[in-house]
Design a protein around this motif. Structure first.
Motif, PDB file in Angstrom:
ATOM      1  N   SER A  44      -4.658   5.414   0.321  1.00  0.00           N
ATOM      2  CA  SER A  44      -4.804   3.985   1.176  1.00  0.00           C
ATOM      3  C   SER A  44      -5.917   3.311   0.310  1.00  0.00           C
ATOM      4  O   SER A  44      -5.955   2.200   0.502  1.00  0.00           O
ATOM      5  CB  SER A  44      -5.517   4.399   2.755  1.00  0.00           C
ATOM      6  N   ALA A  45      -6.731   4.130  -0.350  1.00  0.00           N
ATOM      7  CA  ALA A  45      -7.455   3.236  -1.340  1.00  0.00           C
ATOM      8  C   ALA A  45      -7.041   2.242  -2.270  1.00  0.00           C
ATOM      9  O   ALA A  45      -7.612   1.227  -2.856  1.00  0.00           O
ATOM     10  CB  ALA A  45      -8.393   4.196  -2.359  1.00  0.00           C
ATOM     11  N   TYR A  46      -5.620   2.399  -2.719  1.00  0.00           N
ATOM     12  CA  TYR A  46      -4.942   1.657  -3.505  1.00  0.00           C
ATOM     13  C   TYR A  46      -3.990   0.647  -3.013  1.00  0.00           C
ATOM     14  O   TYR A  46      -3.581  -0.185  -3.503  1.00  0.00           O
ATOM     15  CB  TYR A  46      -4.128   2.851  -4.503  1.00  0.00           C
ATOM     16  N   LEU A  47      -4.053   0.900  -1.573  1.00  0.00           N
ATOM     17  CA  LEU A  47      -3.270   0.002  -0.942  1.00  0.00           C
ATOM     18  C   LEU A  47      -4.250  -1.145  -0.314  1.00  0.00           C
ATOM     19  O   LEU A  47      -3.672  -2.106  -0.112  1.00  0.00           O
ATOM     20  CB  LEU A  47      -2.664   0.859   0.516  1.00  0.00           C
ATOM     21  N   TYR A  48      -5.373  -0.991  -0.136  1.00  0.00           N
ATOM     22  CA  TYR A  48      -6.419  -1.905   0.240  1.00  0.00           C
ATOM     23  C   TYR A  48      -6.483  -3.024  -0.360  1.00  0.00           C
ATOM     24  O   TYR A  48      -6.412  -4.230   0.352  1.00  0.00           O
ATOM     25  CB  TYR A  48      -7.822  -1.212   0.174  1.00  0.00           C
ATOM     26  N   PRO A  49      -6.496  -3.284  -1.669  1.00  0.00           N
ATOM     27  CA  PRO A  49      -6.329  -4.604  -2.306  1.00  0.00           C
ATOM     28  C   PRO A  49      -5.040  -5.336  -2.089  1.00  0.00           C
ATOM     29  O   PRO A  49      -5.069  -6.469  -2.257  1.00  0.00           O
ATOM     30  CB  PRO A  49      -6.380  -4.103  -3.904  1.00  0.00           C
ATOM     31  N   LEU A  50      -3.975  -4.847  -1.477  1.00  0.00           N
ATOM     32  CA  LEU A  50      -2.798  -5.525  -1.246  1.00  0.00           C
ATOM     33  C   LEU A  50      -2.902  -6.118   0.321  1.00  0.00           C
ATOM     34  O   LEU A  50      -2.179  -6.787   0.723  1.00  0.00           O
ATOM     35  CB  LEU A  50      -1.647  -4.489  -1.090  1.00  0.00           C
ATOM     36  N   LEU A  51      -3.898  -5.845   0.970  1.00  0.00           N
ATOM     37  CA  LEU A  51      -4.201  -6.431   2.385  1.00  0.00           C
ATOM     38  C   LEU A  51      -4.471  -7.877   2.331  1.00  0.00           C
ATOM     39  O   LEU A  51      -5.157  -8.288   1.273  1.00  0.00           O
ATOM     40  CB  LEU A  51      -5.204  -5.632   3.156  1.00  0.00           C
ATOM     41  N   GLU A  52      -4.203  -8.694   3.370  1.00  0.00           N
ATOM     42  CA  GLU A  52      -4.823  -9.933   3.621  1.00  0.00           C
ATOM     43  C   GLU A  52      -6.115  -9.944   3.402  1.00  0.00           C
ATOM     44  O   GLU A  52      -6.759  -8.969   3.749  1.00  0.00           O
ATOM     45  CB  GLU A  52      -4.016 -10.660   4.890  1.00  0.00           C
ATOM     46  N   LYS A  53      -6.650 -11.236   3.224  1.00  0.00           N
ATOM     47  CA  LYS A  53      -8.036 -11.502   3.231  1.00  0.00           C
ATOM     48  C   LYS A  53      -9.033 -10.727   4.352  1.00  0.00           C
ATOM     49  O   LYS A  53     -10.046 -10.242   3.997  1.00  0.00           O
ATOM     50  CB  LYS A  53      -8.447 -12.976   2.969  1.00  0.00           C
ATOM     51  N   ASP A  54      -8.607 -11.082   5.585  1.00  0.00           N
ATOM     52  CA  ASP A  54      -9.035 -10.281   6.649  1.00  0.00           C
ATOM     53  C   ASP A  54      -8.680  -8.893   6.760  1.00  0.00           C
ATOM     54  O   ASP A  54      -7.803  -8.678   7.361  1.00  0.00           O
ATOM     55  CB  ASP A  54      -8.824 -11.122   7.888  1.00  0.00           C
ATOM     56  N   LYS A  55      -9.304  -7.931   5.998  1.00  0.00           N
ATOM     57  CA  LYS A  55      -9.056  -6.542   5.762  1.00  0.00           C
ATOM     58  C   LYS A  55      -8.945  -5.774   6.954  1.00  0.00           C
ATOM     59  O   LYS A  55      -8.154  -4.968   7.421  1.00  0.00           O
ATOM     60  CB  LYS A  55      -9.951  -6.105   4.863  1.00  0.00           C
ATOM     61  N   GLU A  56      -9.730  -6.118   8.218  1.00  0.00           N
ATOM     62  CA  GLU A  56      -9.699  -5.517   9.394  1.00  0.00           C
ATOM     63  C   GLU A  56      -8.536  -5.667  10.101  1.00  0.00           C
ATOM     64  O   GLU A  56      -8.219  -4.775  10.993  1.00  0.00           O
ATOM     65  CB  GLU A  56     -10.912  -6.155  10.204  1.00  0.00           C
ATOM     66  N   LYS A  57      -7.724  -6.681   9.954  1.00  0.00           N
ATOM     67  CA  LYS A  57      -6.397  -6.515  10.747  1.00  0.00           C
ATOM     68  C   LYS A  57      -5.357  -5.798  10.082  1.00  0.00           C
ATOM     69  O   LYS A  57      -4.143  -5.672  10.797  1.00  0.00           O
ATOM     70  CB  LYS A  57      -5.846  -8.092  10.651  1.00  0.00           C
ATOM     71  N   HIS A  58      -5.568  -5.325   8.945  1.00  0.00           N
ATOM     72  CA  HIS A  58      -4.629  -4.366   8.433  1.00  0.00           C
ATOM     73  C   HIS A  58      -3.397  -4.818   8.019  1.00  0.00           C
ATOM     74  O   HIS A  58      -2.198  -4.152   8.083  1.00  0.00           O
ATOM     75  CB  HIS A  58      -4.622  -2.919   8.920  1.00  0.00           C
ATOM     76  N   ILE A  59      -3.009  -6.052   7.764  1.00  0.00           N
ATOM     77  CA  ILE A  59      -1.919  -6.789   7.492  1.00  0.00           C
ATOM     78  C   ILE A  59      -1.708  -6.821   5.935  1.00  0.00           C
ATOM     79  O   ILE A  59      -2.659  -7.574   5.351  1.00  0.00           O
ATOM     80  CB  ILE A  59      -1.603  -8.096   8.177  1.00  0.00           C
ATOM     81  N   PHE A  60      -0.416  -6.505   5.348  1.00  0.00           N
ATOM     82  CA  PHE A  60      -0.397  -6.697   3.976  1.00  0.00           C
ATOM     83  C   PHE A  60      -0.094  -8.084   3.417  1.00  0.00           C
ATOM     84  O   PHE A  60       0.640  -8.942   4.532  1.00  0.00           O
ATOM     85  CB  PHE A  60       0.675  -5.712   3.474  1.00  0.00           C
ATOM     86  N   LYS A  61      -0.393  -8.390   2.233  1.00  0.00           N
ATOM     87  CA  LYS A  61       0.016  -9.689   1.652  1.00  0.00           C
ATOM     88  C   LYS A  61       1.534  -9.807   1.513  1.00  0.00           C
ATOM     89  O   LYS A  61       2.151  -8.717   1.382  1.00  0.00           O
ATOM     90  CB  LYS A  61      -0.536  -9.999   0.224  1.00  0.00           C
ATOM     91  N   GLU A  62       2.116 -11.006   1.603  1.00  0.00           N
ATOM     92  CA  GLU A  62       3.564 -11.257   1.477  1.00  0.00           C
ATOM     93  C   GLU A  62       3.837 -10.565   0.092  1.00  0.00           C
ATOM     94  O   GLU A  62       3.192 -10.771  -0.761  1.00  0.00           O
ATOM     95  CB  GLU A  62       3.845 -12.745   1.513  1.00  0.00           C
ATOM     96  N   LYS A  63       5.108  -9.970   0.251  1.00  0.00           N
ATOM     97  CA  LYS A  63       5.630  -9.394  -1.161  1.00  0.00           C
ATOM     98  C   LYS A  63       4.760  -7.975  -1.571  1.00  0.00           C
ATOM     99  O   LYS A  63       5.141  -7.768  -2.688  1.00  0.00           O
ATOM    100  CB  LYS A  63       5.707 -10.108  -2.252  1.00  0.00           C
ATOM    101  N   ALA A  64       3.909  -7.802  -1.116  1.00  0.00           N
ATOM    102  CA  ALA A  64       3.090  -6.385  -1.130  1.00  0.00           C
ATOM    103  C   ALA A  64       3.972  -5.174  -1.041  1.00  0.00           C
ATOM    104  O   ALA A  64       4.670  -5.139  -0.120  1.00  0.00           O
ATOM    105  CB  ALA A  64       1.985  -6.150  -0.286  1.00  0.00           C
ATOM    106  N   THR A  65       4.168  -4.423  -2.269  1.00  0.00           N
ATOM    107  CA  THR A  65       4.885  -3.219  -2.167  1.00  0.00           C
ATOM    108  C   THR A  65       4.379  -1.839  -2.227  1.00  0.00           C
ATOM    109  O   THR A  65       3.208  -1.812  -2.805  1.00  0.00           O
ATOM    110  CB  THR A  65       5.906  -3.397  -3.267  1.00  0.00           C
ATOM    111  N   PHE A  66       4.838  -0.804  -1.676  1.00  0.00           N
ATOM    112  CA  PHE A  66       4.471   0.511  -2.011  1.00  0.00           C
ATOM    113  C   PHE A  66       4.344   0.875  -3.573  1.00  0.00           C
ATOM    114  O   PHE A  66       3.366   1.353  -3.983  1.00  0.00           O
ATOM    115  CB  PHE A  66       5.345   1.607  -1.442  1.00  0.00           C
ATOM    116  N   ASP A  67       5.068   0.498  -4.172  1.00  0.00           N
ATOM    117  CA  ASP A  67       5.315   0.618  -5.719  1.00  0.00           C
ATOM    118  C   ASP A  67       4.177   0.079  -6.443  1.00  0.00           C
ATOM    119  O   ASP A  67       3.532   0.744  -7.410  1.00  0.00           O
ATOM    120  CB  ASP A  67       6.563   0.163  -6.370  1.00  0.00           C
TER     121      ASP A  67
END
Length: 300
Positions: A44-67
């Motif tokens: 999850s530490a590597y997923l964190y930079p892919l979240l939208e600016k309001d990190k508390e909502k835990h919504i990923f940016k558009e086109k953010a991928t697991f890879d």
């Protein structure tokens, strides 16, 4: 403050949670395997930079991928291994210099003399730790020493072989004898106060890397002292450089390794790593100067 009540969830549910939050999963079988191998919390530490600016909502940016997150993980892992290899050289070099200077100035058992140290409590804890290591050690040289000699303590060149880099750093910081500390620091072209700070940073970095923790884009807890005077050897332009980002930490490792092995290839290996992982923003994420690779430290 509240009581933690989050339950453990299955790998499949972990993956579904990521999908529900907008993460694109290109290969579900591979993603499940990685969650099982790495653990969701570590990854999850590597997923964190892919979240939208309001990190508390835990919504990923558009086109953010697991890879993309996995590539960050792989980059961080390779970076840590590269740094560990160089930190080992620094630890061995510092250990050798510490032993040599103090054993010649005093004797083989200098580390046992409380009068040489500022904080007697710290020193006594250090001796207790060495004694425990001495008793528990199965190293051949320790077993032979116990068999052949009546001494309570190991000579320093043996004792310092069984302690940690952190122990060495604390021993140096705790020394009263600033002339001895300066002699050791002079080998690296540093004032002893800077070497003290850098050793804290080096042991901290070593522990992060050895325990497989995230390093590349982390805000690090030990701030590097700004060198007020120009150093004897090639260094970086410190203006505008964050004191707690990985760039200055890696620069210190390079500076120290240059003293030990001037023909090292750390610059080339770092450039190759950045080329391999083009998705890594090392300027913003790691605090690198935009012209880092043409500065004297990195272009020598």
């Amino acid at each position: 403050m509240e009581i933690y009540k989050k339950p453990a969830i299955t790998y499949q549910n972990q993956l579904q949670k990521l999908k529900n939050r907008g993460l694109i999963i290109e290969n579900e079988e591979k993603a499940l395997h990685l969650l099982e191998s790495l653990s969701y919390y570590r990854f999850s530490a590597y997923l964190y930079p892919l979240l939208e600016k309001d990190k508390e909502k835990h919504i990923f940016k558009e086109k953010a991928t697991f890879d993309t997150a996995f590539k960050m993980y792989c980059f961080d892992r390779e970076l840590r291994l590269l740094l560990l290899n160089n930190l080992e050289k620094i630890e061995i070099s510092f250990k050798a210099k510490l032993i040599y200077v103090l054993s010649h100035k005093y004797d083989a058992f200098w580390y046992t003399y409380n009068t040489l140290f500022k904080n007697e409590i710290v020193q006594n804890k250090g001796i207790e730790n060495i004694n425990k290591l001495y008793v528990d050690s199965t190293e051949d040289f320790v077993l032979k020493y116990r068999k052949d000699y009546l001494n309570t303590f190991l000579p320093s060149w043996m004792a310092m072989e069984i302690v940690t880099f952190t122990h060495l750093s604390k021993t140096y910081e705790n020394l009263k004898d600033t002339s001895a500390k300066s002699e050791i620091a002079k080998y690296y072209g540093l004032p002893y106060q800077i070497l003290e700070n850098w050793l804290l940073m080096l042991t901290y970095t070593r522990n992060i890397c050895a325990h497989h923790s995230r390093f590349w884009n982390k805000e690090l807890s030990i701030k590097v002292l700004k060198t007020k005077k120009e150093l004897r050897f090639n260094w970086i332009n410190q203006n505008g450089i964050a004191r707690n980002k990985s760039y200055i930490y890696i620069s210190i490792i390079k500076y120290m390794v240059d003293r030990i092995n001037p023909k090292n290839n750390l610059t080339d290996k770092l450039i190759n790593l950045f080329d391999k992982y083009e998705n890594i923003d090392y300027i913003k994420g790691m605090g690198f100067a935009e012209d880092w690779n043409i500065q004297p430290l990195w272009n020598n």
